[in-house]
Motif scaffolding. Structure first.
Motif, short mmCIF file in Angstrom:
data_model
loop_
_atom_site.label_atom_id
_atom_site.label_comp_id
_atom_site.label_asym_id
_atom_site.label_seq_id
_atom_site.Cartn_x
_atom_site.Cartn_y
_atom_site.Cartn_z
N GLN A 281 42.42 -22.97 -16.90
CA GLN A 281 43.59 -23.60 -17.50
C GLN A 281 44.28 -22.58 -18.39
O GLN A 281 43.66 -21.61 -18.85
N LYS A 282 45.57 -22.80 -18.62
CA LYS A 282 46.35 -21.91 -19.46
C LYS A 282 47.26 -22.75 -20.33
O LYS A 282 48.08 -23.49 -19.79
N SER A 343 54.89 -21.87 -11.75
CA SER A 343 53.51 -22.31 -11.59
C SER A 343 52.59 -21.11 -11.79
O SER A 343 53.04 -19.98 -11.98
N ASP A 344 51.29 -21.36 -11.73
CA ASP A 344 50.28 -20.31 -11.79
C ASP A 344 49.33 -20.54 -10.63
O ASP A 344 48.78 -21.63 -10.49
N ARG A 347 45.46 -20.71 -12.31
CA ARG A 347 45.05 -21.62 -13.37
C ARG A 347 46.04 -22.77 -13.51
O ARG A 347 47.26 -22.59 -13.31
N ASP A 348 45.53 -23.96 -13.88
CA ASP A 348 46.41 -25.07 -14.22
C ASP A 348 47.12 -24.73 -15.52
O ASP A 348 46.51 -24.20 -16.46
N ARG A 349 48.39 -25.06 -15.58
CA ARG A 349 49.15 -24.84 -16.81
C ARG A 349 49.26 -26.14 -17.58
O ARG A 349 49.39 -27.22 -17.00
N LEU A 351 51.71 -27.39 -20.45
CA LEU A 351 52.92 -27.00 -21.16
C LEU A 351 53.37 -28.09 -22.12
O LEU A 351 53.31 -29.28 -21.82
N GLN A 370 55.93 -20.90 -25.28
CA GLN A 370 54.73 -21.58 -24.79
C GLN A 370 53.46 -20.74 -24.93
O GLN A 370 52.38 -21.20 -24.55
N SER A 372 50.04 -18.97 -26.21
CA SER A 372 48.95 -19.66 -26.89
C SER A 372 48.93 -19.45 -28.40
O SER A 372 48.31 -20.22 -29.13
N TRP A 386 50.61 -31.47 -17.49
CA TRP A 386 49.63 -30.82 -16.61
C TRP A 386 50.33 -30.38 -15.32
O TRP A 386 50.79 -31.21 -14.55
N ARG A 389 47.45 -25.79 -10.59
CA ARG A 389 47.70 -24.45 -10.04
C ARG A 389 48.19 -24.54 -8.60
O ARG A 389 47.70 -25.33 -7.80
#
Length: 405
Positions: A281-282, A343-344, A347-349, A351, A370, A372, A386, A389
């Motif tokens: 995740q990110k 998107s990535d 990893r799931d983003r 935001l 956005q 971290s 959510w 990815r």
């Protein structure tokens, strides 16, 4: 570890199913706001507790009004008055009426109430110009709940409405789960311990206030907060003490793979069983989760944006399990993306976005800043969205899950 081998966000959330609920105890209802029920709550009385009037008006026998009309009113002498709270319920003779008020018990023999707006009062007589059927504007004993009926079940969190319903049902004590004991360890030599510390290289502490406020906002007691230097012995002492006195220990910083990231190795040296480390995740990839006995440890990254994500998504799930809450946490909702976002693939983003209501639909508006380490967009953010990815970007109009912030 290559990113394609990281634990998925969905799998990480599934692992929290192994978190058991804390032992239940009995608590006075007046002190139970915000707690989660651990056992069914059964009505101690019928609701209503007695047959009563639903209106201000006159108690009558409905069968005696069949001939009433505009030209031939039924005339009934008013034989008495019944007010709410009167303990003695008198009999009512045939052909008479009783003045009655909302919530008052019906006199013995009465089976209907005629509201005062449709009658005429002449001296001591009540004149009725239309028929009124039996049961009119009557609340019957036990029509809502009967003694022994279930009012609420285990897993329900007690809010103001439920507390009022339990009180009305004659319930004075409930079996609940305690609020989890939480300790927050803020690690890092760079974190200023005191307000106004402007020493070069120091940063203002955002994580301690953030975690504390997030817990308070959700009805939990203020956690113990401890600042820990980047020193193996200091980390060991603080973590050992926190594990001994907490149901959940939350650490910020020190969970990655740097030379001064001591949380993972220290936790395992203290006997904490690692359940997972690193999530696809990110932000929030280095998240560490483990257990020692009845205590749980959630090691979060040090950047405050990642801490917020880990609180809203992961800590919420663990706390809900500790309290035995039946509702799935985190509480995902659905909104519509208003503009495209990247998107990535690995990893799931997660935001931060703004929720806007438009023509009955919830719209999700992406916000800038956005990264971290950034929190300034929280002045506008009302949702954490959510984005699973994938290779292709997300387009306007797509429906996405979000958590309200």
């Amino acid at each position: 570890m290559p990113e394609h081998r990281l634990l998925s966000l969905a799998d990480a959330l599934a692992m929290y199913e192994g978190v058991g609920a804390l032992p239940a105890f009995e608590l006075d209802l007046a002190r139970a706001l915000g707690r989660v029920l651990a056992a069914p709550c059964l009505a101690a009385v019928d609701l209503p507790a007695f047959t009563q009037s639903a209106m201000d008006g006159y108690a009558i026998r409905g069968g005696e009004t069949g001939g009433a009309s505009a030209t031939h009113p039924v005339v009934m002498p008013v034989a008495g008055i019944m007010a709410a709270g009167e303990a003695t319920i008198p009999p009512m003779l045939p052909g008479t009426a009783f003045r009655i008020f909302t919530g008052a018990a019906l006199p013995v023999g009465a089976d209907a109430v005629v509201r005062q707006e449709i009658v005429e009062r002449v001296g001591n007589d009540m004149l009725l110009r239309e028929p009124v059927p039996p049961g009119n504007d009557v609340r019957y004993r036990g029509e809502e709940l009967q003694r022994g009926d279930t009012v609420a079940g285990p897993g329900q969190r007690i809010n103001a409405g439920l507390l009022g319903a339990l009180a009305m049902a004659g319930i004075h004590a409930v079996k609940v789960r305690p609020a989890p004991r939480v300790t927050v360890l803020v690690t890092g030599d760079e974190v200023a311990r005191e307000t106004g510390d402007t020493t070069t290289g120091r940063i203002h502490d955002a994580n301690g206030p953030l975690v504390t406020a997030w817990l308070l906002e959700r009805g939990y007691p203020a956690p113990a907060r401890v600042y820990v230097a980047d020193d193996p012995d200091a980390v060991r002492d603080a973590l050992a003490q926190a594990l001994d006195g907490s149901d959940l220990v939350i650490t910020t910083g020190g969970v990655s793979v740097g030379d001064r990231d001591y949380i993972p190795s220290t936790a395992q040296a203290l006997g904490v069983e690692r359940i997972f480390w690193k999530v696809a995740q990110k932000p929030g990839k280095p998240l560490w989760f483990g257990r020692r006995g009845s205590s749980w440890l959630m090691g979060m990254p040090g950047n405050p944006g990642a801490v917020l994500v880990c609180l809203a998504v992961h800590a919420a799930a663990v706390l809900a399990r500790l309290e035995g809450e039946a509702a799935a946490m985190p509480a995902w909702r659905i909104g519509e993306l208003v503009q495209g976002v990247e998107s990535d693939a690995g990893r799931d983003r997660l935001l931060r976005m703004e929720i806007r209501a438009d023509d009955g639909r919830l719209r999700l508006v992406p916000l800038p800043r956005q990264e971290s380490h950034m929190l300034s967009n929280l002045a506008s953010a009302s949702a954490l969205v959510w984005l699973p990815r994938r290779d292709q970007a997300y387009a306007a109009g797509e429906l996405l899950r979000y958590i309200a912030l």
